[in-house]
Design a protein around this motif. Structure first.
Motif, PDB file in Angstrom:
ATOM      1  N   HIS A   1       4.135  -6.170   5.397  1.00  0.00           N
ATOM      2  CA  HIS A   1       2.791  -6.063   4.822  1.00  0.00           C
ATOM      3  C   HIS A   1       2.569  -7.181   3.792  1.00  0.00           C
ATOM      4  CE1 HIS A   1      -0.769  -3.807   3.429  1.00  0.00           C
ATOM      5  NE2 HIS A   1      -0.364  -4.093   2.208  1.00  0.00           N
ATOM      6  N   THR A   2       3.567  -7.421   2.965  1.00  0.00           N
ATOM      7  CA  THR A   2       3.471  -8.434   1.907  1.00  0.00           C
ATOM      8  C   THR A   2       3.362  -9.833   2.491  1.00  0.00           C
ATOM      9  OG1 THR A   2       4.788  -6.996   0.482  1.00  0.00           O
ATOM     10  CG2 THR A   2       4.534  -9.286  -0.224  1.00  0.00           C
ATOM     11  N   LYS A   3       4.073 -10.093   3.565  1.00  0.00           N
ATOM     12  CA  LYS A   3       4.003 -11.398   4.238  1.00  0.00           C
ATOM     13  C   LYS A   3       2.556 -11.719   4.617  1.00  0.00           C
ATOM     14  CE  LYS A   3       4.952 -11.441   8.431  1.00  0.00           C
ATOM     15  NZ  LYS A   3       5.224 -11.403   9.822  1.00  0.00           N
ATOM     16  N   ASN A   4       1.872 -10.754   5.205  1.00  0.00           N
ATOM     17  CA  ASN A   4       0.469 -10.958   5.598  1.00  0.00           C
ATOM     18  C   ASN A   4      -0.409 -11.192   4.374  1.00  0.00           C
ATOM     19  OD1 ASN A   4       1.177 -10.567   8.298  1.00  0.00           O
ATOM     20  ND2 ASN A   4       0.864  -8.370   8.154  1.00  0.00           N
ATOM     21  N   ALA A   5      -0.170 -10.404   3.333  1.00  0.00           N
ATOM     22  CA  ALA A   5      -0.945 -10.555   2.094  1.00  0.00           C
ATOM     23  C   ALA A   5      -0.724 -11.932   1.472  1.00  0.00           C
ATOM     24  CB  ALA A   5      -0.550  -9.462   1.108  1.00  0.00           C
ATOM     25  N   LEU A   6       0.511 -12.377   1.479  1.00  0.00           N
ATOM     26  CA  LEU A   6       0.838 -13.658   0.857  1.00  0.00           C
ATOM     27  C   LEU A   6       0.111 -14.812   1.530  1.00  0.00           C
ATOM     28  CD1 LEU A   6       2.483 -15.333  -1.179  1.00  0.00           C
ATOM     29  CD2 LEU A   6       4.320 -15.373   0.519  1.00  0.00           C
ATOM     30  N   PHE A   7       0.118 -14.846   2.852  1.00  0.00           N
ATOM     31  CA  PHE A   7      -0.568 -15.941   3.549  1.00  0.00           C
ATOM     32  C   PHE A   7      -2.075 -15.890   3.314  1.00  0.00           C
ATOM     33  CE2 PHE A   7       3.422 -16.468   5.922  1.00  0.00           C
ATOM     34  CZ  PHE A   7       3.562 -17.852   5.775  1.00  0.00           C
ATOM     35  N   GLU A   8      -2.632 -14.693   3.226  1.00  0.00           N
ATOM     36  CA  GLU A   8      -4.051 -14.594   2.925  1.00  0.00           C
ATOM     37  C   GLU A   8      -4.331 -15.017   1.481  1.00  0.00           C
ATOM     38  OE1 GLU A   8      -7.768 -11.509   3.464  1.00  0.00           O
ATOM     39  OE2 GLU A   8      -5.938 -11.194   4.639  1.00  0.00           O
ATOM     40  N   LEU A   9      -3.416 -14.692   0.557  1.00  0.00           N
ATOM     41  CA  LEU A   9      -3.560 -15.127  -0.832  1.00  0.00           C
ATOM     42  C   LEU A   9      -3.522 -16.655  -0.927  1.00  0.00           C
ATOM     43  CD1 LEU A   9      -3.716 -14.620  -3.889  1.00  0.00           C
ATOM     44  CD2 LEU A   9      -1.222 -14.331  -3.878  1.00  0.00           C
ATOM     45  N   ILE A  10      -2.602 -17.262  -0.206  1.00  0.00           N
ATOM     46  CA  ILE A  10      -2.507 -18.725  -0.201  1.00  0.00           C
ATOM     47  C   ILE A  10      -3.821 -19.333   0.274  1.00  0.00           C
ATOM     48  CG2 ILE A  10      -1.430 -20.695   0.973  1.00  0.00           C
ATOM     49  CD1 ILE A  10       1.213 -19.034   0.898  1.00  0.00           C
ATOM     50  N   ASP A  11      -4.381 -18.793   1.331  1.00  0.00           N
ATOM     51  CA  ASP A  11      -5.616 -19.331   1.908  1.00  0.00           C
ATOM     52  C   ASP A  11      -6.850 -19.043   1.062  1.00  0.00           C
ATOM     53  OD1 ASP A  11      -4.204 -20.371   4.053  1.00  0.00           O
ATOM     54  OD2 ASP A  11      -4.659 -18.679   5.386  1.00  0.00           O
ATOM     55  N   SER A  12      -6.901 -17.860   0.454  1.00  0.00           N
ATOM     56  CA  SER A  12      -8.131 -17.451  -0.230  1.00  0.00           C
ATOM     57  C   SER A  12      -8.185 -17.832  -1.702  1.00  0.00           C
ATOM     58  CB  SER A  12      -8.316 -15.935  -0.120  1.00  0.00           C
ATOM     59  OG  SER A  12      -7.428 -15.264  -0.997  1.00  0.00           O
ATOM     60  N   ASN A  13      -7.025 -17.886  -2.364  1.00  0.00           N
ATOM     61  CA  ASN A  13      -6.975 -18.128  -3.807  1.00  0.00           C
ATOM     62  C   ASN A  13      -7.799 -17.090  -4.580  1.00  0.00           C
ATOM     63  OD1 ASN A  13      -6.206 -19.357  -6.196  1.00  0.00           O
ATOM     64  ND2 ASN A  13      -7.800 -20.908  -6.103  1.00  0.00           N
ATOM     65  N   ASP A  14      -7.895 -15.870  -4.048  1.00  0.00           N
ATOM     66  CA  ASP A  14      -8.653 -14.803  -4.697  1.00  0.00           C
ATOM     67  C   ASP A  14      -7.742 -13.584  -4.867  1.00  0.00           C
ATOM     68  OD1 ASP A  14     -10.398 -12.819  -5.536  1.00  0.00           O
ATOM     69  OD2 ASP A  14     -11.943 -13.298  -4.046  1.00  0.00           O
ATOM     70  N   ILE A  15      -6.992 -13.578  -5.965  1.00  0.00           N
ATOM     71  CA  ILE A  15      -5.992 -12.528  -6.160  1.00  0.00           C
ATOM     72  C   ILE A  15      -6.627 -11.146  -6.326  1.00  0.00           C
ATOM     73  CG2 ILE A  15      -5.715 -12.753  -8.662  1.00  0.00           C
ATOM     74  CD1 ILE A  15      -2.582 -12.537  -7.969  1.00  0.00           C
ATOM     75  N   ALA A  16      -7.833 -11.080  -6.883  1.00  0.00           N
ATOM     76  CA  ALA A  16      -8.511  -9.783  -7.033  1.00  0.00           C
ATOM     77  C   ALA A  16      -8.829  -9.198  -5.657  1.00  0.00           C
ATOM     78  CB  ALA A  16      -9.775  -9.929  -7.867  1.00  0.00           C
ATOM     79  N   TYR A  17      -9.315 -10.030  -4.754  1.00  0.00           N
ATOM     80  CA  TYR A  17      -9.613  -9.576  -3.392  1.00  0.00           C
ATOM     81  C   TYR A  17      -8.338  -9.136  -2.680  1.00  0.00           C
ATOM     82  CZ  TYR A  17     -10.602  -9.741   1.577  1.00  0.00           C
ATOM     83  OH  TYR A  17     -10.676  -9.418   2.914  1.00  0.00           O
ATOM     84  N   ILE A  18      -7.283  -9.934  -2.790  1.00  0.00           N
ATOM     85  CA  ILE A  18      -6.006  -9.609  -2.140  1.00  0.00           C
ATOM     86  C   ILE A  18      -5.446  -8.304  -2.710  1.00  0.00           C
ATOM     87  CG2 ILE A  18      -3.629 -10.388  -1.781  1.00  0.00           C
ATOM     88  CD1 ILE A  18      -5.859 -11.878  -0.133  1.00  0.00           C
ATOM     89  N   ALA A  19      -5.547  -8.129  -4.023  1.00  0.00           N
ATOM     90  CA  ALA A  19      -5.064  -6.898  -4.654  1.00  0.00           C
ATOM     91  C   ALA A  19      -5.818  -5.686  -4.119  1.00  0.00           C
ATOM     92  CB  ALA A  19      -5.191  -6.989  -6.166  1.00  0.00           C
ATOM     93  N   SER A  20      -7.143  -5.813  -3.956  1.00  0.00           N
ATOM     94  CA  SER A  20      -7.924  -4.671  -3.466  1.00  0.00           C
ATOM     95  C   SER A  20      -7.631  -4.384  -1.994  1.00  0.00           C
ATOM     96  CB  SER A  20      -9.422  -4.906  -3.680  1.00  0.00           C
ATOM     97  OG  SER A  20      -9.898  -5.930  -2.829  1.00  0.00           O
ATOM     98  N   LYS A  21      -7.282  -5.392  -1.238  1.00  0.00           N
ATOM     99  CA  LYS A  21      -7.043  -5.223   0.198  1.00  0.00           C
ATOM    100  C   LYS A  21      -5.599  -4.810   0.520  1.00  0.00           C
ATOM    101  CE  LYS A  21      -7.472  -7.682   4.600  1.00  0.00           C
ATOM    102  NZ  LYS A  21      -7.906  -8.924   5.255  1.00  0.00           N
ATOM    103  N   TYR A  22      -4.623  -5.338  -0.226  1.00  0.00           N
ATOM    104  CA  TYR A  22      -3.223  -5.183   0.172  1.00  0.00           C
ATOM    105  C   TYR A  22      -2.338  -4.355  -0.775  1.00  0.00           C
ATOM    106  CZ  TYR A  22      -3.800  -8.647   3.877  1.00  0.00           C
ATOM    107  OH  TYR A  22      -4.183  -9.321   5.015  1.00  0.00           O
ATOM    108  N   SER A  23      -2.794  -4.014  -1.955  1.00  0.00           N
ATOM    109  CA  SER A  23      -1.948  -3.236  -2.862  1.00  0.00           C
ATOM    110  C   SER A  23      -1.547  -1.914  -2.211  1.00  0.00           C
ATOM    111  CB  SER A  23      -2.670  -2.950  -4.180  1.00  0.00           C
ATOM    112  OG  SER A  23      -2.789  -4.132  -4.927  1.00  0.00           O
ATOM    113  N   LEU A  24      -0.310  -1.512  -2.475  1.00  0.00           N
ATOM    114  CA  LEU A  24       0.211  -0.250  -1.974  1.00  0.00           C
ATOM    115  C   LEU A  24       0.634   0.589  -3.168  1.00  0.00           C
ATOM    116  CD1 LEU A  24       2.566  -1.614   0.843  1.00  0.00           C
ATOM    117  CD2 LEU A  24       0.284  -0.600   1.159  1.00  0.00           C
ATOM    118  N   LYS A  25       0.262   1.866  -3.152  1.00  0.00           N
ATOM    119  CA  LYS A  25       0.621   2.754  -4.248  1.00  0.00           C
ATOM    120  C   LYS A  25       1.362   3.964  -3.693  1.00  0.00           C
ATOM    121  CE  LYS A  25      -1.150   5.142  -8.265  1.00  0.00           C
ATOM    122  NZ  LYS A  25      -2.298   5.435  -9.097  1.00  0.00           N
TER     123      LYS A  25
END
Length: 181
Positions: free
Chosen positions: A155-179
């Protein structure tokens, strides 16, 4: 240039320990992507290039990770740094993202903060907590925990590549955070 750093300790004694989840994620990424390995002893680590991003596994022990990060950052003039690390304040199965902030007592982050500043993105992979923190972070995952970890790393691998591409950590956090409750 973006520098992605997976934190861990070198050596077989530390392989697959909780403190090495950063290394584990980098290894998973390398397993599934074409890469160029960059050899230079002054980087004090294993450095790989995928696309226009650099991926680093410091060959220093955790407490000196900043030495490797600084060497690569300065040489390549990296504009962004993303650090993947274990987090004892998050339960196993949890994943969080943040920009800047304190080290939370993590010695690898303390080293990077001291030598490079604390203004970088963090991918925080939960490993849980025990009374003896030092012994716990250097212990290996049991069979059931490894199943959970493998899902989180994928799951994190997918999030990381999207973070690299988007440069929007708030968006990535809302989409990929796991609790984990």
């Amino acid at each position: 240039m973006i520098l992605v750093v997976g934190l861990g300790n070198i050596g077989d004694a530390y392989k697959d320990t909780r403190h090495n989840v950063g290394f584990m994620l980098i290894d998973l990424i390398l397993k599934n992507n074409d890469f160029l390995q960059i050899s230079n002893t002054k980087f004090k680590g294993e450095l790989y290039k995928i696309g226009s991003s650099l991926f680093l596994k410091p060959n220093t022990y955790m407490n000196n990770s900043g030495l490797s990060v600084k060497a690569v950052k300065d040489f390549y003039k990296c504009q962004r740094i993303i650090v993947i690390h274990d987090d004892i304040d998050l339960k196993l199965g949890s994943l969080r993202f943040k920009k800047a902030g304190s080290s939370g007592g993590h010695n690898g982050l303390k080293s990077i903060d001291k030598l490079c500043s604390n203004d970088y993105e963090r991918v925080r992979i939960g490993i849980g907590r025990s009374n003896n923190i030092k012994e716990f972070v250097l212990s290996k995952f049991n069979k059931d925990e490894k199943i959970i970890l493998d899902k989180v790393l994928d799951h994190t691998k997918n999030a990381l590549f999207e973070l690299i591409d988007s440069n929007d950590i708030a968006y990535i956090a809302s989409k990929y955070s796991l609790k984990v409750l």
